[in-house]
Scaffold this motif. Structure first.
Motif, PDB file in Angstrom:
ATOM      1  N   GLY A   1      -3.574   2.742   0.552  1.00 24.43           N
ATOM      2  CA  GLY A   1      -4.218   2.300  -0.672  1.00 24.43           C
ATOM      3  C   GLY A   1      -3.341   2.568  -1.866  1.00 24.43           C
TER       4      GLY A   1
ATOM      5  N   TYR B   1      -8.105   4.994  -1.637  1.00 26.62           N
ATOM      6  CA  TYR B   1      -7.574   4.441  -0.395  1.00 26.62           C
ATOM      7  C   TYR B   1      -8.588   3.515   0.249  1.00 26.62           C
ATOM      8  CZ  TYR B   1      -3.913   7.834  -1.057  1.00 26.62           C
ATOM      9  OH  TYR B   1      -2.857   8.535  -1.591  1.00 26.62           O
TER      10      TYR B   1
ATOM     11  N   ASN C   1       0.807  -1.209   0.000  1.00 31.91           N
ATOM     12  CA  ASN C   1       0.000   0.000   0.000  1.00 31.91           C
ATOM     13  C   ASN C   1       0.846   1.268   0.000  1.00 31.91           C
ATOM     14  OD1 ASN C   1      -3.071  -0.663   0.565  1.00 31.91           O
ATOM     15  ND2 ASN C   1      -1.843  -2.127   1.698  1.00 31.91           N
TER      16      ASN C   1
END
Length: 121
Positions: free
Chosen positions: A99, A108, A32
């Motif tokens: 995200g 996200y 992420n």
């Protein structure tokens, strides 16, 4: 699942500084990118800064360029938002998010609970 916990908010006078931290944990966290958003009373949530987890590239909202710096630790488990020359209009709840590397909140998937930043004039 990714868990995000923000800290470091508080009350500061205009011109002062604060550093926000976001501790991240959970499965697949390393894939992420991270972002900071903020929401002031009566306003929509807005993008503040983002950092790409793979390249380290960063993006900033025009309103904070030159004053805020997003960074991460070497273990990539914590992301920081260093804020200097704070203004009353920076007052908001600041949220950490994980995200895709983007300025859009919909990119996200995971969000922290938020930390309040209040800048007095």
């Amino acid at each position: 699942q990714v868990q995000l916990v923000e800290s470091g908010g508080g009350l500061v006078q205009a011109g002062g500084s604060l550093r926000l931290s976001c501790a991240a944990s959970g499965r697949s966290f390393s894939s992420n990118s991270m972002g900071w958003f903020r929401q002031a009373p009566g306003k929509e949530r807005e993008f503040v800064a983002a950092i790409s987890w793979s390249s380290g590239s960063t993006r900033y909202a025009d309103s904070v360029k030159g004053r805020f710096t997003i960074s991460r630790d070497n273990a990539k488990t914590t992301v920081y938002l260093q804020m200097i020359s704070l203004k009353p209009e920076d007052t908001a709840v600041y949220y950490c998010a994980a995200g895709r590397y983007s300025t859009f909140s919909w990119a996200y998937d995971y969000w922290g609970q938020g930390t309040q930043v209040t800048v007095s004039s």
